[in-house]
Every structure is written in structure tokens, then in C-alpha cells.
Design a protein around this motif. Structure first.
Motif, PDB file in Angstrom:
ATOM      1  N   UNK A 151       0.809  -1.232   0.000  1.00 46.17           N
ATOM      2  CA  UNK A 151       0.000   0.000   0.000  1.00 46.17           C
ATOM      3  C   UNK A 151       0.839   1.278   0.000  1.00 46.17           C
ATOM      4  N   UNK A 152       1.725   1.486   0.984  1.00 47.49           N
ATOM      5  CA  UNK A 152       2.515   2.733   0.932  1.00 47.49           C
ATOM      6  C   UNK A 152       3.436   2.813  -0.287  1.00 47.49           C
ATOM      7  N   UNK A 153       3.946   1.676  -0.747  1.00 45.50           N
ATOM      8  CA  UNK A 153       4.779   1.711  -1.953  1.00 45.50           C
ATOM      9  C   UNK A 153       3.982   2.255  -3.125  1.00 45.50           C
ATOM     10  N   UNK A 154       2.735   1.791  -3.207  1.00 45.39           N
ATOM     11  CA  UNK A 154       1.862   2.211  -4.293  1.00 45.39           C
ATOM     12  C   UNK A 154       1.504   3.687  -4.136  1.00 45.39           C
ATOM     13  N   UNK A 155       1.202   4.092  -2.890  1.00 45.12           N
ATOM     14  CA  UNK A 155       0.865   5.495  -2.653  1.00 45.12           C
ATOM     15  C   UNK A 155       2.034   6.401  -3.007  1.00 45.12           C
ATOM     16  N   UNK A 156       3.241   5.882  -2.809  1.00 43.05           N
ATOM     17  CA  UNK A 156       4.405   6.698  -3.114  1.00 43.05           C
ATOM     18  C   UNK A 156       4.426   7.123  -4.576  1.00 43.05           C
ATOM     19  N   UNK A 157       3.972   6.207  -5.468  1.00 38.49           N
ATOM     20  CA  UNK A 157       4.015   6.595  -6.878  1.00 38.49           C
ATOM     21  C   UNK A 157       3.079   7.775  -7.147  1.00 38.49           C
ATOM     22  N   UNK A 158       2.003   7.872  -6.393  1.00 36.49           N
ATOM     23  CA  UNK A 158       1.127   9.034  -6.582  1.00 36.49           C
ATOM     24  C   UNK A 158       1.794  10.305  -6.077  1.00 36.49           C
ATOM     25  N   UNK A 159       2.530  10.174  -4.972  1.00 39.45           N
ATOM     26  CA  UNK A 159       3.257  11.344  -4.479  1.00 39.45           C
ATOM     27  C   UNK A 159       4.277  11.799  -5.526  1.00 39.45           C
ATOM     28  N   UNK A 160       4.945  10.837  -6.173  1.00 43.22           N
ATOM     29  CA  UNK A 160       5.905  11.188  -7.229  1.00 43.22           C
ATOM     30  C   UNK A 160       5.212  11.929  -8.364  1.00 43.22           C
ATOM     31  N   UNK A 161       4.075  11.379  -8.772  1.00 42.26           N
ATOM     32  CA  UNK A 161       3.310  11.991  -9.851  1.00 42.26           C
ATOM     33  C   UNK A 161       3.009  13.443  -9.532  1.00 42.26           C
ATOM     34  N   UNK A 162       2.488  13.618  -8.351  1.00 40.45           N
ATOM     35  CA  UNK A 162       2.035  14.929  -7.901  1.00 40.45           C
ATOM     36  C   UNK A 162       3.202  15.906  -7.928  1.00 40.45           C
ATOM     37  N   UNK A 163       4.322  15.474  -7.356  1.00 35.98           N
ATOM     38  CA  UNK A 163       5.493  16.346  -7.319  1.00 35.98           C
ATOM     39  C   UNK A 163       6.014  16.625  -8.730  1.00 35.98           C
ATOM     40  N   UNK A 164       6.103  15.566  -9.537  1.00 35.60           N
ATOM     41  CA  UNK A 164       6.682  15.722 -10.876  1.00 35.60           C
ATOM     42  C   UNK A 164       5.869  16.703 -11.709  1.00 35.60           C
ATOM     43  N   UNK A 165       4.552  16.573 -11.641  1.00 38.53           N
ATOM     44  CA  UNK A 165       3.699  17.438 -12.448  1.00 38.53           C
ATOM     45  C   UNK A 165       3.891  18.896 -12.040  1.00 38.53           C
ATOM     46  N   UNK A 166       3.826  19.164 -10.735  1.00 38.94           N
ATOM     47  CA  UNK A 166       3.884  20.562 -10.312  1.00 38.94           C
ATOM     48  C   UNK A 166       5.294  21.127 -10.396  1.00 38.94           C
ATOM     49  N   UNK A 167       6.294  20.276 -10.262  1.00 41.13           N
ATOM     50  CA  UNK A 167       7.653  20.776 -10.456  1.00 41.13           C
ATOM     51  C   UNK A 167       7.842  21.195 -11.910  1.00 41.13           C
ATOM     52  N   UNK A 168       7.336  20.377 -12.829  1.00 39.93           N
ATOM     53  CA  UNK A 168       7.411  20.732 -14.247  1.00 39.93           C
ATOM     54  C   UNK A 168       6.737  22.073 -14.500  1.00 39.93           C
ATOM     55  N   UNK A 169       5.552  22.238 -13.941  1.00 36.82           N
ATOM     56  CA  UNK A 169       4.839  23.502 -14.146  1.00 36.82           C
ATOM     57  C   UNK A 169       5.619  24.652 -13.515  1.00 36.82           C
ATOM     58  N   UNK A 170       6.087  24.451 -12.290  1.00 36.76           N
ATOM     59  CA  UNK A 170       6.793  25.517 -11.555  1.00 36.76           C
ATOM     60  C   UNK A 170       7.992  26.031 -12.349  1.00 36.76           C
ATOM     61  N   UNK A 171       8.783  25.090 -12.862  1.00 34.17           N
ATOM     62  CA  UNK A 171      10.041  25.487 -13.510  1.00 34.17           C
ATOM     63  C   UNK A 171       9.830  26.280 -14.784  1.00 34.17           C
ATOM     64  N   UNK A 172       8.703  26.081 -15.434  1.00 30.65           N
ATOM     65  CA  UNK A 172       8.515  26.719 -16.735  1.00 30.65           C
ATOM     66  C   UNK A 172       7.472  27.827 -16.720  1.00 30.65           C
ATOM     67  N   UNK A 173       7.101  28.290 -15.545  1.00 31.97           N
ATOM     68  CA  UNK A 173       6.080  29.339 -15.517  1.00 31.97           C
ATOM     69  C   UNK A 173       6.504  30.536 -14.676  1.00 31.97           C
ATOM     70  N   UNK A 174       7.811  30.804 -14.590  1.00 33.87           N
ATOM     71  CA  UNK A 174       8.267  31.888 -13.714  1.00 33.87           C
ATOM     72  C   UNK A 174       7.610  33.226 -14.030  1.00 33.87           C
ATOM     73  N   UNK A 175       7.516  33.543 -15.316  1.00 35.81           N
ATOM     74  CA  UNK A 175       6.990  34.877 -15.624  1.00 35.81           C
ATOM     75  C   UNK A 175       5.652  34.807 -16.331  1.00 35.81           C
ATOM     76  N   UNK A 176       4.951  33.698 -16.125  1.00 35.68           N
ATOM     77  CA  UNK A 176       3.725  33.548 -16.904  1.00 35.68           C
ATOM     78  C   UNK A 176       2.483  34.101 -16.215  1.00 35.68           C
ATOM     79  N   UNK A 177       2.527  34.246 -14.894  1.00 34.13           N
ATOM     80  CA  UNK A 177       1.338  34.748 -14.210  1.00 34.13           C
ATOM     81  C   UNK A 177       1.533  36.226 -13.882  1.00 34.13           C
ATOM     82  N   UNK A 178       0.482  37.012 -14.079  1.00 37.87           N
ATOM     83  CA  UNK A 178       0.651  38.428 -13.758  1.00 37.87           C
ATOM     84  C   UNK A 178       0.690  38.621 -12.240  1.00 37.87           C
ATOM     85  N   UNK A 179       0.005  37.749 -11.511  1.00 40.00           N
ATOM     86  CA  UNK A 179       0.081  37.786 -10.055  1.00 40.00           C
ATOM     87  C   UNK A 179       1.120  36.762  -9.589  1.00 40.00           C
TER      88      UNK A 179
END
Ligand code: HDD
Ligand code: HEM
Ligand code: HEM
Lengths: 446, 337
Positions: free
Chosen positions: A95-123
């Protein structure tokens, strides 16, 4: 020492994990600091701090990449090297091994977004919000994987009847008594290590070219957080020791060279031991081991002699324990001194000896992490699943482990060399002052 | 639906997801390297890195999800495949590691290093070859259970016609899927030069893809007749796959609707992949591991399903956000952001 497939599997697992641990620790710890720097940067409209967040994030991408590939390696190696163990563990702790893959997913997706959107939001706050899922994702992955490791130390939530696992309770397995102290200690020590590594980099820059504001701001943030997290680590370490005293006394006893069960037990610091188990050259703190185990000098601490010889962990883990604790104390001390000097304006916190100690604290913290894991993992020997399966029973029967070991060692050497060169190149030719100038020519942020 | 069928379906869907997005990634590496050596990189490489940079880590997690899930739902496979795959598995991990690390080194760190790009391009073709051997081994004939445990017959694998035809299919499919996607992406980016090159690639690799699939079928008949018979029962799935292949190729040839063309490619592989998977059942590793015999206990299975659903609720909106920001944001695609 015979180099059979069991021994080779242990060496390969240890190499991969000790290499992964470097990047995993940084991976859990750094996001918090990116979050803090960007927060303060936006709040104070401070161009230095925004560039700081950017540069930390840029270095982080490299360590994450190596963390991801070595993590994938260890994930597969668990099945490749310990097939019987994973067959059994899969029934109970998947169970926790499996849950870990979701944590990876979550982090990977938002890290990708974070790194490439520095100047994209006006706020700018929208961009800052993206750090939250990254911090949560990486900390949760530490939580889940550590709970698997806790289960190996304290298997619960199932019964073994004729080799069959029955009465399985996934949540009891996941939240076994080892889980909370371990998770707390692992997470705190990761945050702490990240703090001292970032502090070390800033201190080195200040020593080299007599400090710009940029580096002084970075060092202050890292040292304040360092003090907080080092205290947290020490507290959690104390809880871990109390946990061991209650549930895995053989590990604590081996780590402390404590042979006879007694109250008012002494704490032995460093020293040497001979064949007969006599300790010399050590510093003895009277009654301290009892105090560490149960907050009172009257606590009875179980000695190693209570355990059959073949179930005793190797005694050399004593040194791993002492080095880890020593480094913990050292970090508390220098971050404490720095903060005191910083608060009282009369003193100069930028003096050379202190800065050099801070430079040392970064690599030392990483050494403490490795020592901590060696203590935890070697201290579990001979068990892979304490009380149920030995390391020998869990190992693969394949004859090819030797070749795999050579290939992986080469891989880690290559990765280590390139990580270091790429990281140095990345920052050497781009001084932060120039970057602040270029990105925020007015010196401030709208 | 029973637990084991539900479990294998979930895993197969994720493996399919990995097949598509990893193929795009692997093929893109090859094309990027090709562009460099043929001195056409100014056109294509920017386009490729703009797509890949934000998503490569997500691609890797699809793979991790698959093998962690497989051990969770079917722990016995850990035992059989774990023992057998030590060498091919290690080779695949090392290639994956080199690829991931050098991608990051090249892309975030020091750019314009041809050696990094070469590693990145070459591993893009070697990894599918290495990973596809896991599917080959699951067909049976390459493992032997002895008193001392499971033995992997490497010699058999290297001399098997079936095994090589699968490797061939894996490599050409990667190039074909990748070219089809990048044609679509170039079109969205209004980058006509890149689109033309990629469109030619996609047409060039379409025929070999189909030929290789036929080859795999023929050799499967020799290698595992039982599986071949079951595949024939599902002939309509492979038929649909072929229909979508035709749609995709015709659209690309007529320079129309590249988006629909790519969706057709996805459907082409969807039907082939699920047809293959369904006819493989009930075996996971022929003839040792079946889904019914190896499925995890019911408590754990249910817990895994619950977590899976909760995880999806978290993932789908996040993935949607990622796609919206990078794939479907016209300005980003055109390089204006
Ligand atoms: C920066 C790193 C660091 C520092 C300064 C410390 N530790 Fe630690 N320690 C770890 C990093 C770590 C770790 C890497 O996180 C370990 C390895 C496995 C684990 O659960 O945590 C660990 C394990 C570990 C264990 C074994 C737990 C087990 O096997 O279940 C004990 C008893 C302690 N620690 C105790 C301490 C004490 C009393 C410290 C005093 C300050 C201390 N540690 C500082
Ligand atoms: C990242 C930090 C970690 C480090 C540095 C580490 C280090 C080690 C070392 C040194 C060994 C060899 C012990 C010996 O054989 O004497 C080992 C073994 C092992 N560890 Fe860890 N470990 C870490 C985390 C974990 C976690 C989280 C798990 C559980 C999922 C785990 C699972 C194992 C297994 C299965 C073995 C092999 C069995 C054994 O030798 O006891 N490790 N590890
Ligand atoms: C046996 C032990 C371990 C296994 C099987 C394992 C597995 C993995 C895997 C498969 C990945 C890659 C995920 C991806 O594709 O994104 C990974 C990365 C990672 N692991 Fe480990 N891991 C282990 C030990 C640890 C420990 C002890 C920690 C934390 C203290 C840790 C923290 C991380 C983090 C934070 C990442 C993400 C890399 C990053 O974002 O920096 N891992 N691990």
C-alpha cells in the motif's frame, strides 16, 4: 567474507541506496527553501530573493533528475535482488509503496509547471502557490517509503501460518510503531541537511569574495531554518532512541556497546572494543543511556547478551551512531552561535572561523544522513524483515549479481562526476549579481 | 469485475500510457540527434525541447507506477520476473538512468553538448528494445524452474526469431508514434519547416510499423501457438487497429487534421496493445504465473483499488493543468512564452 550472491546483493543494495539517499535527502529538503525564498521575495519585493529562489530551483532540477533515475533503479532492484522478500512484502506492505508513486506523480507534475512558468502569471503569488504541491509531494514520498522501511524493522498487520500470510491489515502494517519516530526523524534531518548545504554554499561565496547582499540574505535564511530543523532532528533522534529501547533493543544495544541488562546504564562515546567485549579509550557518560531510553536514570536497558549470537547486529554501527550524533550537536552549536551573533548587532556574524565551520557543516550533514541510514539498516541485520525473514532467505539465487554490481558502480561514478561538473559549470559563469541586474534592472520587483 | 481483472486492466492502461508518452520522448531524442548531425537542428530541436522539458519526469513516473503496481497486485511476478530479469532489467535501468540524467544535464545545465545529445538519442532506441524483452519473456520458453530457483535462458532469447521481431517492432513503433505526435505539435506551433520534416518521417515509418506487426504475428504462431489462437479470436481488435492505421496515414499524407491523425495512431496502438494483452490472459508469465493464481490477498487488493481511485482524483486535474499550460496553450507551443 564470502562473495556469494547474498553478499553481492547486499553490497549492490547498499551502494544504490547510499547514492540515492544523497539526492533523495536534497530532494525532500530543498523545496521548502525555494518556497521560503520566493515567499519572502514576493512579500518584500526583493529582487535578490527572487533570483535566489530561481537559482536554487535551477540547481535542484539537476539533483532531482539524478534522484529520479537512482530511485527508479532502487525500485526495480528491490524485486531483482530480493524477489522472495518482495513476494512476501507485496502481500502486506504494497500500500505505501503504491501510494508513493502518486506522491511522485504529484510532485513531478507541479515541479514541471513551476520550472517553466516563472513569468507567466501576472500575479506572482500564483507562481508561489505551485511550491505547495511540490513540498507536499516530496515530503509525502519520504513518508511513504520510510513507512515501508519501518515495516521491515517492525513487521505488523499480518500472521504467518505455514509460510502463508493471513489476517492482513494494510493500515496496521503501514502505521506500525516504528513509523512515526522514523518519519519524523527522516523528514527533519532532510530539511536540516538542505539548510546546511545551502548555507555552506553561501558561506563559501562570502569567504571567496567578501560577500554581496545576495549571499548574506541566503545565509541568514538557511541558518535560521538550520537551527529550527537541527533542533527538530535532535528531538526526533531522541524519540527514535526511545523507540529502539522499547521495540528493537538489540539495535540500540549494539550501537551503544551495552551488553548486560541494567538500570542506570552509561552512555559510551567512541572508544575501541576487543574480542572479549572490553571497551577502552571511550568517554563514559554515567546513566545517560538509561536517560536516553526512558527519560529517567532508573530505566532498565536491555543488553545485547540477551540475544542469541546469530541475531546480534555487528558492533561497528557504534561509530555510525556516534558520528551522526556528534554532527547533530555540532550543527546545533554553530547555527545557534550564528543566530546569537546576528541578533546582537555588536558582534560580527561574518567572521572567518564561523563561516568556515558553516562551510564544513554542509558535507557533514550529508555524512550524518549516511551514518544514520547505515546504523538503521546494518543494525537490522541479520533480518530483512525483523523476526520473519533473514537477509539470506530474501536474496536472489541468480548468479549474475556480480556483473550487475560492476555495471551499477560504474554508472554511479559517471553520474557523480557529471553531476558535480554540471552543477559547477551552471553557476560559475553566471554570477547572481549579474542575474539580478538582468532580470530586474530597476533593482526591485513590481 | 473480479479483483484480478480490475488490477491487470489498471496496470495495462498505465503501461499503454507509458507506451505512448515514452515513445514520443524516446523518438524525439532520436530526431533531435538526427537534426543535429544533419545540421537542421535550428528548426526542430527548439520545438522538441519545448515539449519535452516540462514532462520528462512525468513520463518516468508512468513506468514506476507500472512496476510498483505489478508487485502490489501480483506479488508472485516479483519472484519470477525478479529472478529472471536481473541482467536484462539491470541493463534497462542503466540505459534509463543515463538517458534521464544526461537529458537533464544537457537541457538544464550545459547546453549544446553533442555527446549528451548522442547518449540521449541512442538510448531512446535501445531502451524500448531492452524493455520489450520483458514482454517477450512473458510468452514463455525463456525461463526454467529448477530446484535452485528460476533460471533465465539467455541463449534462447538471443537466438529466438520471435524475440528479434518484437525488438524490431518496438523500435519502429517508437519512431512512428513520435513522428506522428511531433508533426501535430509542429503544426500547432505553426512551424512549417519542422512539420514537413516530421511529416515525412511519420510517413516513412508507417509501412515498417505494419510490416513488423505482421512479423510478430507470424513468429508468435511458431513460438506460442496457444496465444496465437486466442489472438485470432480477437481478430476484430487487430482489424480496428489496422483501420485506424489507415486513417492516420491517409490524413497525414493529405496534410489534413494532424490532431485526428495522432488520435488515430493512439487508437491503432490501443487496439493492438489491448488485443495482445487480452489474448495473453490468464497468464502474466507463461506458464508459471496466472492472474488468478498470483493475485494479492483481497484486503490488500481492495486497499490498492481505493488508493488508486483517490489518486486518480488528484492526478487527473493536475495532468489537465499541465496539458493546458504546455500542450494546449497556443502561445506556449509557438514559443512566445
Ligand atoms: C542530518 C542527519 C541526522 C542527524 C544530525 C541525526 N540523525 Fe539520527 N538518523 C538520521 C539522520 C540524522 C536518518 C538518516 O534520518 C536516520 C536513518 C534511518 C532513520 O530512520 O533515520 C537516522 C537514524 C537514527 C536512529 C535509528 C532509528 C532506527 O533504526 O529505527 C537513532 C536512534 C537516531 N537516528 C538518533 C539520533 C540522535 C539521538 C541524534 C542527535 C542529535 C541524531 N540521530 C542526529
Ligand atoms: C535512502 C536511505 C537508505 C540507505 C542509505 C540505506 C542503506 C542500506 C544499507 C547500507 C544496507 C545494507 C545493510 C547490510 O546488508 O548490512 C541496506 C539494505 C537494505 N535496505 Fe536500506 N537504506 C535506505 C533506505 C531504505 C528503505 C526506505 C528501504 C525500504 C523500502 C530499504 C530497504 C533495504 C533492503 C530491502 C535492504 C537489503 C536487506 C539487508 O541487507 O538488510 N532501505 N540499506
Ligand atoms: C528502498 C528505498 C527507496 C525506493 C524503492 C525509492 C524509490 C524511488 C523511485 C522509484 C524514485 C523515482 C520517482 C520518479 O520517477 O519520479 C525515487 C525518487 C525519490 N526518492 Fe526514493 N526511494 C527509496 C528511498 C528513499 C528515501 C529513504 C527517501 C527520503 C528520505 C526518498 C525520497 C525520494 C525523493 C524525494 C525522490 C524524488 C526525487 C526528487 O524529486 O528529488 N527515497 N525514489
Amino acid at each position: 567474507m564470502e562473495l556469494d550472491s547474498v553478499m553481492l546483493s547486499r553490497i549492490l543494495t547498499a551502494s544504490t541506496l547510499m547514492f540515492h539517499a544523497i539526492f533523495a535527502t536534497v530532494g525532500v529538503g530543498i523545496p521548502i527553501f525555494i518556497m521560503i525564498a520566493e515567499f519572502l521575495g514576493i512579500k518584500r519585493k526583493d529582487a535578490d530573493l527572487l533570483v535566489l529562489a530561481r537559482r536554487w530551483a535551477r540547481g535542484y532540477t539537476i539533483t532531482v533528475a539524478v534522484g529520479v533515475v537512482t530511485g527508479t533503479a532502487i525500485g526495480l532492484q528491490l524485486s531483482l535482488l530480493w524477489p522472495s522478500f518482495m513476494q512476501l512484502a507485496g502481500q502486506v506492505i504494497a500500500l505505501p509503496l503504491f501510494m508513493e508513486t502518486f506522491a511522485f506523480f504529484f510532485e513531478a507534475i507541479f515541479l514541471g509547471i513551476y520550472l517553466y512558468t516563472w513569468d507567466r502569471f501576472s500575479n506572482r503569488w500564483y507562481h508561489w502557490l505551485l511550491t505547495i504541491p511540490v513540498v507536499i509531494g516530496s515530503t509525502l514520498s519520504a513518508f511513504f517509503i520510510t513507512s515501508v522501511n519501518a515495516f521491515m524493522n517492525n513487521p505488523q498487520g499480518f500472521d504467518l501460518v505455514d509460510g502463508e500470510t493471513v489476517n492482513i491489515q494494510p493500515l496496521a502494517a503501514m502505521f506500525n510503531p516504528a513509523t512515526w519516530p522514523k518519519v519524523f526523524h527522516v523528514v527533519m534531518s532532510s530539511y536540516m541537511t538542505a539548510a546546511f548545504i545551502l548555507a555552506a554554499i553561501a558561506a563559501l561565496a562570502i569567504l571567496r569574495k567578501k560577500g554581496s547582499d545576495y549571499h548574506k540574505k541566503a545565509l541568514r535564511i538557511a541558518m535560521v531554518a538550520g537551527l529550527v530543523f537541527a533542533s527538530g532532528t535532535a528531538l526526533a533522534g531522541d524519540l527514535s532512541a526511545k523507540y529502539l529501547a522499547e521495540y528493537q533493543p538489540e539495535k540500540l544495544a549494539a550501537a551503544e556497546w551495552h551488553f548486560e541488562t541494567e538500570t542506570n546504564a552509561d552512555l559510551i562515546v567512541f572508544g575501541t572494543i576487543n574480542e572479549e567485549g572490553e571497551v577502552s579509550n571511550a568517554l563514559r557518560i554515567p546513566g545517560m543511556l538509561s536517560f536516553l531510553s526512558g527519560n529517567s536514570f532508573d530505566t532498565e536497558v536491555i543488553g545485547l547478551n540477551e540475544f542469541p549470537e546469530e541475531e546480534q547486529p555487528p558492533l561497528w554501527i557504534h561509530y555510525a551512531f556516534d558520528i551522526m550524533v556528534g554532527i547533530g550537536m555540532f550543527s546545533l552549536l554553530i547555527s545557534g552561535i550564528f543566530i546569537v551573533l546576528m541578533l546582537f548587532k555588536r558582534f560580527n556574524e561574518w567572521n572567518k572561523p564561523l563561516l568556515w565551520s558553516i562551510v564544513a557543516s554542509g558535507p557533514l550533514a550529508m555524512i550524518a544522513i549516511e551514518c544514520g541510514w547505515v546504523l538503521a539498516e546494518v543494525g537490522r541485520q541479520p533480518w530483512i524483515l525483523r523476526g520473519f525473514m533473514t537477509v539470506e532467505e530474501g536474496a536472489t539465487t541468480s548468479g549474475d549479481v556480480g556483473i550487475a554490481l560492476i555495471m551499477f558502480i560504474l554508472l554511479y561514478i559517471v553520474l557523480a562526476i557529471f553531476t558535480v561538473t554540471v552543477l559547477t559549470k551552471m553557476f560559475k559563469n553566471r554570477p547572481p549579481e549579474a542575474e539580478v541586474e538582468k532580470r530586474y534592472p530597476n533593482g526591485w520587483v513590481e | 469485475m473480479s479483483l484480478e481483472v480490475l488490477g491487470i486492466t489498471v496496470l495495462w492502461v498505465f503501461l499503454y500510457g507509458y507506451l505512448i508518452i515514452a515513445s514520443i520522448d524516446f523518438g524525439a531524442g532520436f530526431f533531435a540527434y538526427y537534426a543535429r548531425v544533419t545540421k537542421r537542428e535550428h528548426i526542430m530541436s527548439k520545438l522538441i525541447s519545448r515539449y519535452l522539458s516540462p514532462v520528462w519526469e512525468v513520463t518516468n513516473v508512468f513506468f514506476v507506477f507500472f512496476f510498483v503496481g505489478l508487485i502490489g497486485f501480483f506479488p508472485d511476478t516479483a519472484y519470477y520476473l525478479g529472478t529472471a530479469l536481473l541482467l536484462p532489467g539491470s541493463v534497462a535501468i542503466i540505459l534509463l538512468s543515463i538517458r534521464g540524467a544526461f537529458y537533464a544535464f544537457g537541457n538544464y545545465g550545459v547546453s549544446n553538448n553533442t555527446f549528451f545529445l548522442f547518449l540521449y538519442g541512442a538510448t531512446g532506441l535501445l531502451i524500448p528494445a531492452a524493455l520489450s524483452t520483458a514482454l517477450t519473456i512473458s510468452e514463455g520458453g525463456f525461463l526454467e524452474e529448477t530446484e535452485n530457483g528460476v533460471v533465465f535462458l539467455a541463449g534462447e532469447l538471443f537466438t529466438s526469431f520471435y524475440s528479434w521481431s518484437v525488438v524490431l517492432l518496438a523500435i519502429v513503433s517508437v519512431l512512428y508514434i513520435s513522428a506522428s505526435f511531433l508533426t501535430f505539435y509542429a503544426d500547432r506551433a505553426e512551424d512549417a519547416d519542422s512539420r514537413e520534416i516530421l511529416r515525412k518521417f511519420s510517413l516513412f515509418w508507417s509501412a515498417p510499423t505494419i510490416l513488423a506487426s505482421f512479423l510478430v504475428f507470424l513468429s508468435l504462431q511458431q513460438h506460442n501457438p496457444e496465444h496465437f489462437e486466442k489472438a485470432l479470436d480477437l481478430w476484430w481488435m487487430f482489424g480496428l487497429s489496422f483501420v485506424f492505421f489507415l486513417i492516420a496515414t491517409i490524413l497525414v499524407y493529405m496534410k489534413k487534421n494532424y490532431g485526428i491523425a495522432f488520435i488515430s495512431v493512439m487508437l491503432q496502438f490501443f487496439f493492438a496493445f489491448f488485443g495482445y494483452g487480452a489474448s495473453h490472459l490468464p497468464y502474466i508469465v507463461y506458464p508459471y504465473v496466472t492472474i488468478t493464481g498470483s493475485v494479492v490477498n483481497e484486503t490488500m487488493g481492495t486497499a490498492l483499488i481505493v488508493v488508486f481511485i483517490a489518486g486518480l482524483l488528484l492526478l487527473i486535474p493536475s495532468l489537465f493543468l499541465l496539458m493546458r499550460l504546455f500542450l494546449f496553450d497556443a502561445d506556449y507551443v509557438k514559443g512566445k512564452k
